[in-house]
Design a protein around this motif. Structure first.
Motif, PDB file in Angstrom:
ATOM      1  N   LYS A  30     -23.992 -19.613  -6.738  1.00 59.50           N
ATOM      2  CA  LYS A  30     -24.520 -20.178  -7.985  1.00 59.50           C
ATOM      3  C   LYS A  30     -25.996 -19.836  -8.163  1.00 59.50           C
ATOM      4  N   ALA A  31     -26.751 -19.851  -7.072  1.00 60.68           N
ATOM      5  CA  ALA A  31     -28.180 -19.503  -7.153  1.00 60.68           C
ATOM      6  C   ALA A  31     -28.345 -18.057  -7.598  1.00 60.68           C
ATOM      7  N   LEU A  32     -27.550 -17.159  -7.034  1.00 56.91           N
ATOM      8  CA  LEU A  32     -27.614 -15.748  -7.444  1.00 56.91           C
ATOM      9  C   LEU A  32     -27.187 -15.574  -8.896  1.00 56.91           C
ATOM     10  N   SER A  33     -26.152 -16.296  -9.287  1.00 58.21           N
ATOM     11  CA  SER A  33     -25.611 -16.152 -10.641  1.00 58.21           C
ATOM     12  C   SER A  33     -26.583 -16.588 -11.726  1.00 58.21           C
ATOM     13  N   ALA A  35     -30.043 -16.825 -11.259  1.00 54.55           N
ATOM     14  CA  ALA A  35     -31.413 -16.356 -11.036  1.00 54.55           C
ATOM     15  C   ALA A  35     -31.901 -15.404 -12.118  1.00 54.55           C
ATOM     16  N   GLY A  36     -31.072 -14.441 -12.504  1.00 52.41           N
ATOM     17  CA  GLY A  36     -31.503 -13.459 -13.491  1.00 52.41           C
ATOM     18  C   GLY A  36     -31.818 -14.064 -14.842  1.00 52.41           C
ATOM     19  N   ALA A  37     -31.054 -15.064 -15.230  1.00 54.81           N
ATOM     20  CA  ALA A  37     -31.252 -15.679 -16.544  1.00 54.81           C
ATOM     21  C   ALA A  37     -32.600 -16.397 -16.637  1.00 54.81           C
ATOM     22  N   LYS A  38     -33.152 -16.786 -15.508  1.00 53.79           N
ATOM     23  CA  LYS A  38     -34.401 -17.545 -15.514  1.00 53.79           C
ATOM     24  C   LYS A  38     -35.604 -16.715 -15.930  1.00 53.79           C
ATOM     25  N   THR A  39     -35.505 -15.392 -15.836  1.00 57.80           N
ATOM     26  CA  THR A  39     -36.654 -14.562 -16.220  1.00 57.80           C
ATOM     27  C   THR A  39     -36.819 -14.508 -17.733  1.00 57.80           C
ATOM     28  N   GLY A  40     -35.703 -14.597 -18.450  1.00 54.07           N
ATOM     29  CA  GLY A  40     -35.761 -14.571 -19.907  1.00 54.07           C
ATOM     30  C   GLY A  40     -35.973 -13.198 -20.511  1.00 54.07           C
ATOM     31  N   HIS A  41     -35.882 -12.145 -19.724  1.00 54.65           N
ATOM     32  CA  HIS A  41     -36.114 -10.798 -20.250  1.00 54.65           C
ATOM     33  C   HIS A  41     -34.922 -10.256 -21.031  1.00 54.65           C
ATOM     34  N   LEU A  42     -33.712 -10.654 -20.644  1.00 55.99           N
ATOM     35  CA  LEU A  42     -32.500 -10.236 -21.353  1.00 55.99           C
ATOM     36  C   LEU A  42     -31.826 -11.453 -21.957  1.00 55.99           C
ATOM     37  N   ASP A  43     -31.233 -11.261 -23.116  1.00 60.22           N
ATOM     38  CA  ASP A  43     -30.501 -12.387 -23.688  1.00 60.22           C
ATOM     39  C   ASP A  43     -29.131 -12.508 -23.019  1.00 60.22           C
ATOM     40  N   ALA A  44     -28.470 -13.630 -23.251  1.00 63.18           N
ATOM     41  CA  ALA A  44     -27.200 -13.929 -22.589  1.00 63.18           C
ATOM     42  C   ALA A  44     -26.132 -12.882 -22.913  1.00 63.18           C
ATOM     43  N   LYS A  45     -26.077 -12.429 -24.155  1.00 57.14           N
ATOM     44  CA  LYS A  45     -25.071 -11.439 -24.533  1.00 57.14           C
ATOM     45  C   LYS A  45     -25.264 -10.145 -23.753  1.00 57.14           C
ATOM     46  N   THR A  46     -26.495  -9.686 -23.634  1.00 56.10           N
ATOM     47  CA  THR A  46     -26.774  -8.455 -22.898  1.00 56.10           C
ATOM     48  C   THR A  46     -26.396  -8.615 -21.437  1.00 56.10           C
ATOM     49  N   ARG A  47     -26.737  -9.748 -20.838  1.00 57.09           N
ATOM     50  CA  ARG A  47     -26.358  -9.988 -19.438  1.00 57.09           C
ATOM     51  C   ARG A  47     -24.843  -9.960 -19.274  1.00 57.09           C
ATOM     52  N   GLU A  48     -24.114 -10.524 -20.238  1.00 57.21           N
ATOM     53  CA  GLU A  48     -22.649 -10.532 -20.144  1.00 57.21           C
ATOM     54  C   GLU A  48     -22.060  -9.136 -20.329  1.00 57.21           C
ATOM     55  N   LEU A  49     -22.655  -8.331 -21.190  1.00 56.41           N
ATOM     56  CA  LEU A  49     -22.196  -6.949 -21.341  1.00 56.41           C
ATOM     57  C   LEU A  49     -22.406  -6.163 -20.049  1.00 56.41           C
ATOM     58  N   ILE A  50     -23.552  -6.370 -19.411  1.00 54.13           N
ATOM     59  CA  ILE A  50     -23.801  -5.729 -18.119  1.00 54.13           C
ATOM     60  C   ILE A  50     -22.787  -6.231 -17.098  1.00 54.13           C
TER      61      ILE A  50
END
Length: 109
Positions: A30-33, A35-50
């Motif tokens: 859960k911590a790994l999952s 962690a990336g969202a906390k930076t705010g550099h990518l929106d949720a949709k982009t993270r999900e596409l990746i």
């Protein structure tokens, strides 16, 4: 074809079982999952596409089930998903090409 909604529910049950057997493992995941969202550099949709492209390259049905639903929830269109999957296909082909070169190297002259 697989019933992805049912599979996602079954998977959640099994992951819950794993969490009871090894809580630290689930906490670490859960911590790994998140962690990336906390930076705010990518929106949720982009993270999900990746995540979908990576899910395809790692051949993870659970990841496909979860991240397809999340991508749709965050507004990803069928065309955007298809483009992300095209990147995954190209990367897999590229990796096969690179490893083919390694085989030729191992073969020697």
């Amino acid at each position: 074809m697989l019933n992805w909604n049912e599979y996602r529910k079954e998977l959640a049950t099994r992951v819950g079982e794993m969490g009871k057997l090894s809580p630290g493992t689930l906490e670490g995941y859960k911590a790994l999952s998140t962690a990336g969202a906390k930076t705010g550099h990518l929106d949720a949709k982009t993270r999900e596409l990746i995540a979908l492209a990576v899910a395809v390259t790692t051949r993870c049905d659970g990841c496909i089930a979860v991240h397809t639903a999340e991508a749709k929830k965050h507004g990803a269109t069928r065309d955007e998903i298809a483009e992300a999957l095209g990147v995954a296909v190209a990367l897999n082909a590229g990796a096969a090409l690179v490893y083919s070169a390694r085989v030729l190297d191992a073969l020697g002259d």
